[in-house]
Design a protein around this motif. Structure first.
Motif, mmCIF file in Angstrom:
data_model
loop_
_atom_site.group_PDB
_atom_site.id
_atom_site.type_symbol
_atom_site.label_atom_id
_atom_site.label_comp_id
_atom_site.label_asym_id
_atom_site.label_seq_id
_atom_site.Cartn_x
_atom_site.Cartn_y
_atom_site.Cartn_z
ATOM 1 N N ASP A 427 0.813 -1.186 -0.062
ATOM 2 C CA ASP A 427 -0.084 -0.060 -0.101
ATOM 3 C C ASP A 427 0.736 1.422 0.017
ATOM 4 O O ASP A 427 1.989 1.214 -0.700
ATOM 5 C CB ASP A 427 -0.728 -0.086 1.148
ATOM 6 C CG ASP A 427 -0.319 -0.469 2.505
ATOM 7 O OD1 ASP A 427 1.171 0.061 2.658
ATOM 8 O OD2 ASP A 427 -0.724 -0.512 3.701
ATOM 9 N N SER A 428 0.380 2.495 0.560
ATOM 10 C CA SER A 428 1.079 3.832 0.530
ATOM 11 C C SER A 428 2.591 3.225 1.309
ATOM 12 O O SER A 428 3.402 4.341 1.301
ATOM 13 C CB SER A 428 0.152 4.820 1.132
ATOM 14 O OG SER A 428 -0.295 4.448 2.379
ATOM 15 N N PHE A 429 2.630 2.390 2.343
ATOM 16 C CA PHE A 429 3.843 2.148 2.958
ATOM 17 C C PHE A 429 4.556 1.584 2.174
ATOM 18 O O PHE A 429 5.960 1.639 2.561
ATOM 19 C CB PHE A 429 3.302 1.389 4.258
ATOM 20 C CG PHE A 429 2.893 2.118 5.653
ATOM 21 C CD1 PHE A 429 3.601 2.234 6.738
ATOM 22 C CD2 PHE A 429 1.794 2.848 5.477
ATOM 23 C CE1 PHE A 429 2.966 2.938 7.623
ATOM 24 C CE2 PHE A 429 1.321 3.758 6.329
ATOM 25 C CZ PHE A 429 1.950 3.910 7.479
ATOM 26 N N VAL A 526 11.296 -10.245 1.618
ATOM 27 C CA VAL A 526 11.834 -9.378 2.662
ATOM 28 C C VAL A 526 10.466 -8.616 3.128
ATOM 29 O O VAL A 526 9.661 -8.222 2.467
ATOM 30 C CB VAL A 526 12.442 -8.178 2.113
ATOM 31 C CG1 VAL A 526 12.981 -7.074 3.142
ATOM 32 C CG2 VAL A 526 13.795 -8.994 1.507
ATOM 33 N N LEU A 527 10.154 -8.506 4.705
ATOM 34 C CA LEU A 527 9.286 -7.970 5.206
ATOM 35 C C LEU A 527 9.878 -6.781 5.814
ATOM 36 O O LEU A 527 10.870 -6.710 6.644
ATOM 37 C CB LEU A 527 8.466 -8.959 6.143
ATOM 38 C CG LEU A 527 8.096 -10.385 5.589
ATOM 39 C CD1 LEU A 527 7.509 -11.060 6.914
ATOM 40 C CD2 LEU A 527 7.277 -10.360 4.732
ATOM 41 N N MET A 528 9.043 -5.642 5.533
ATOM 42 C CA MET A 528 9.478 -4.189 5.978
ATOM 43 C C MET A 528 8.877 -3.881 7.290
ATOM 44 O O MET A 528 7.542 -3.961 7.271
ATOM 45 C CB MET A 528 9.150 -3.048 4.740
ATOM 46 C CG MET A 528 10.219 -3.511 3.588
ATOM 47 S SD MET A 528 11.769 -3.313 3.612
ATOM 48 C CE MET A 528 12.092 -1.564 4.007
ATOM 49 N N ALA A 529 9.528 -3.621 8.162
ATOM 50 C CA ALA A 529 8.842 -3.085 9.450
ATOM 51 C C ALA A 529 8.095 -1.823 9.269
ATOM 52 O O ALA A 529 8.571 -1.001 8.459
ATOM 53 C CB ALA A 529 9.671 -2.857 10.525
ATOM 54 N N ALA A 530 6.898 -1.699 9.812
ATOM 55 C CA ALA A 530 6.344 -0.316 9.568
ATOM 56 C C ALA A 530 6.855 0.760 10.626
ATOM 57 O O ALA A 530 7.151 0.397 11.646
ATOM 58 C CB ALA A 530 4.634 -0.502 9.946
#
Length: 649
Positions: A427-429, A526-530
């Motif tokens: 999404d926008s993140f 890869v998972l990006m932390a919010a």
């Protein structure tokens, strides 16, 4: 109709509840119900005025409209003029132009429609909206426009006994709609007349269905009604679906107090209540801009400033009542009476004059010449990485476009000639990590394709954190179909999203399935932390510190909204450990100064952009620079080299 001191005292209770709520006083978290009390009072008084004049054969629709304008417009117009003057000194061009738009909407009594489209009443961004409270004036005025016409139409064909039953039926229909919409479309239910009309009609029904009570019964009726209102202030919160069935509690309480007609009541008839009730409209107008001013400078957690703000609300309310609302006393009323059905020239002139000033301010885009080149350069990259700013995030609603094919959404980042191909999806993140991956991709030899659009967090299901009725949802479904069909075509998949919303809405299952799918078909995930989610717009606070030459201290600002964001991050970190080819990029690896976790860069500029947790172009670039210094980046490049043998390392 004759003056009702008990209703005047009831106004005092209503405005006190709203003021306490807006200044964040503990125990008054449901104080917004004061507006519901006002609606009932207004409905009662308008019905009494209309029917009273009809019985005397002295009712005129134009005269009714004129009287409402004389009551509402002068104080509102003066407030708007004051805000235009203050805004020139305080606000940046974009915010100043937006204030002017809100003034036009408020003076035109359509501000509830504007705010319905812009944001929710309880959102943190509401504290930057100087005229948010005028939504209730717009609802009332819209009701005033149709109510006398409806009564005249009904009376033309039906006797009064039948008319009141039809109005009761209309109130029940509006209540049912309100209850249904409050859980389905809460913003619409809160701001729009169809779901608020029943509260105004409830007051009218008190007049149309009169009941007589003994002295003792009236006393208990009043006490019970006030108890329901106070209970509502104490037990309801911003999380309560409103208005809905629960709104019956303060509405019923208000009806009970009006029915009791306790003119000699110590609660509503004491001098303090009478004084506050008399100036309640002006206090209501002024208290919210004063509260916004306190939030504007980040002083909402300072008890002294909060107390000063409430005192200032009373003082400004009294001054407005004395010198604007009630200017000239009986001489004013005599002069206005001679205008018959015409809107008095001063009122018409004020509306046109202030409307013209606001329109000029809007078309001039807030007079950007007021801002120095130094300030403009310092804040140029404090924006979201959208396409309009030269980056990749595809916002369907912003462009005014319908949903498009993914090929028109895909956007290149990183090493354009890299042999390792990655998909940045979300999404926008995901969009706000565009500059981050442009830098990291170039450093590691990874060619990144960004597919990011509004509210479209990674998922293989149809659950959505935004509105499902617009093109944003359609675009997301197109994006997710692309993900499922083409995820195996990429060497690497990068997922980023507003994990707090996904977590709070209990939509994690679709995300977990998407991670499993990507881990099964791609070499690396890869998972990006919010990022940190503050309770306020940190970027705005930073810009204000620059404009006024104040030191910026980010530790002053609360981040209670970050609890859910951290919980979601932790869940994803634990999930990453279950897969040999899934990495989790932690907050601390991206947002730090020389290894020490930080919410600002070494230059004391916040990474954050807004109150939803986004980071800016500047913040995204600085996060990338910080990430390149970490062991996690070295591990990432080793994996890229080992798995794909094409990275630059």
């Amino acid at each position: 109709m004759r003056f009702r001191g008990d209703i005047n005292g009831l106004r005092a209770i209503a405005v006190a509840a709203v003021v306490l709520f807006h200044f964040g006083i503990t125990g008054a978290q449901g104080g917004y119900i004061g507006v519901d009390v006002f609606f009932v009072i207004s409905g009662y008084l308008m019905t009494a005025i209309i029917y009273g004049r009809l019985e005397k054969h002295a009712f005129s629709v134009l005269g009714f409209y004129r009287d409402r304008a004389q009551r509402i417009i002068p104080a509102l117009a003066f407030l708007c003029l004051a805000l235009l003057l203050v805004g020139w000194l305080l606000l940046l061009p974009d915010n100043y132009a937006l204030l002017a738009e809100h003034i036009l909407a408020s003076m035109g009594f359509v501000s509830n429609l504007f705010y319905w489209k812009e944001a929710g009443y309880f959102e943190p961004a509401s504290h930057d909206n100087w005229l948010l409270h005028t939504w209730s004036l717009s609802v009332e005025f819209q009701f005033y426009l149709i109510y006398p016409l409806l009564i005249l139409l009904l009376r033309r064909w039906l006797p009064q006994s039948s008319t009141r039953w039809l109005l009761a039926a209309a109130a029940l229909a509006s209540l049912a709609l309100s209850a249904y919409a409050s859980s389905r479309w809460p913003t619409s239910a809160f701001f729009l007349l169809p779901t608020r009309m029943w509260e105004l009609l409830a007051g009218g029904l008190v007049f149309l269905f009169p009941f007589a009570f003994s002295r003792e019964a009236s006393r208990w009726l009043e006490l019970g009604g006030i108890a329901l209102i106070v209970l509502s202030v104490v037990i309801f919160t911003e999380e309560t679906f409103w208005p809905g069935w629960l709104a019956l509690i303060p509405v019923a309480g208000t009806m009970m107090v009006i029915y009791s007609a306790r003119h000699e009541s110590l609660i509503t008839g004491n001098p303090a209540a009478q004084f506050l009730g008399k100036i309640s409209y002006s206090v209501y107008l002024w208290h919210w801009p004063i509260a916004v001013w306190i939030y504007f400078f980040g002083l909402e957690r300072e008890p002294g400033w909060v107390a000063a703000g409430m005192v200032a609300s009373l003082c400004c309310g009294w001054l407005s009542y004395t010198y604007v609302e009630n200017f000239g006393g009986t001489q004013k009323r005599s002069a206005l009476a001679r205008t018959r059905h015409r809107l008095p020239v001063p009122i018409a002139a004020s509306v046109l004059g202030i409307g013209l000033l606001a329109a000029i301010t809007t078309t001039s885009q807030g007079y950007p010449g007021r801002i120095t080149d130094e300030f403009r350069d310092a804040t140029a990259e404090l924006v979201h990485p959208r396409k309009m700013h030269g980056w990749c995030f595809h916002s369907v609603g912003e462009a005014g476009n319908e949903a498009v094919d993914v090929e028109k959404v895909r956007c290149p980042l990183g090493a354009r000639d890299g042999q390792t191909e990655a998909l940045l999806f979300g999404d926008s993140f995901a969009g706000h990590y565009g500059p981050f991956w442009d830098i990291v991709g170039q450093g590691s030899g990874v060619k990144v394709s960004s597919v990011a659009s509004d509210w479209c967090y990674p998922s293989v299901l149809e659950a959505f954190t935004g509105y499902t009725s617009g093109p944003e949802y359609e675009q997301c479904m197109i994006n997710r179909r692309y993900l499922q069909e083409h995820v195996g075509n990429y060497d690497m998949v990068i997922f980023a999203g507003q994990w707090r919303a996904v977590y709070d809405l209990d939509q994690m299952e679709g995300l977990l399935q998407a991670i499993h799918l990507a881990a099964d078909r791609a070499e690396l995930v890869v998972l990006m932390a919010a990022p940190t989610n503050f309770d306020i717009n940190v970027k705005n606070m930073y810009e204000r510190s620059l404009k006024f030459g104040h030191s910026f201290d980010i530790t002053r600002f609360a981040k209670t909204r970050d609890l859910s964001m951290r919980a979601a991050n932790e869940q994803l970190a634990e999930l990453a450990d279950q897969y040999p080819n899934v990495m989790f990029f932690t907050r601390d690896s991206m947002f730090h100064i020389d290894g020490v976790p930080s919410d600002v860069t070494a230059e004391n500029v916040p990474f954050s952009l807004d109150e939803t947790g986004h980071i800016s172009v500047y913040g995204s670039k600085k996060a990338a620079e910080a990430f390149l210094q970490t062991p996690l980046y070295q591990e990432f490049t080793r994996l890229v080299d080992a798995r794909f043998q094409g990275g630059s390392g």
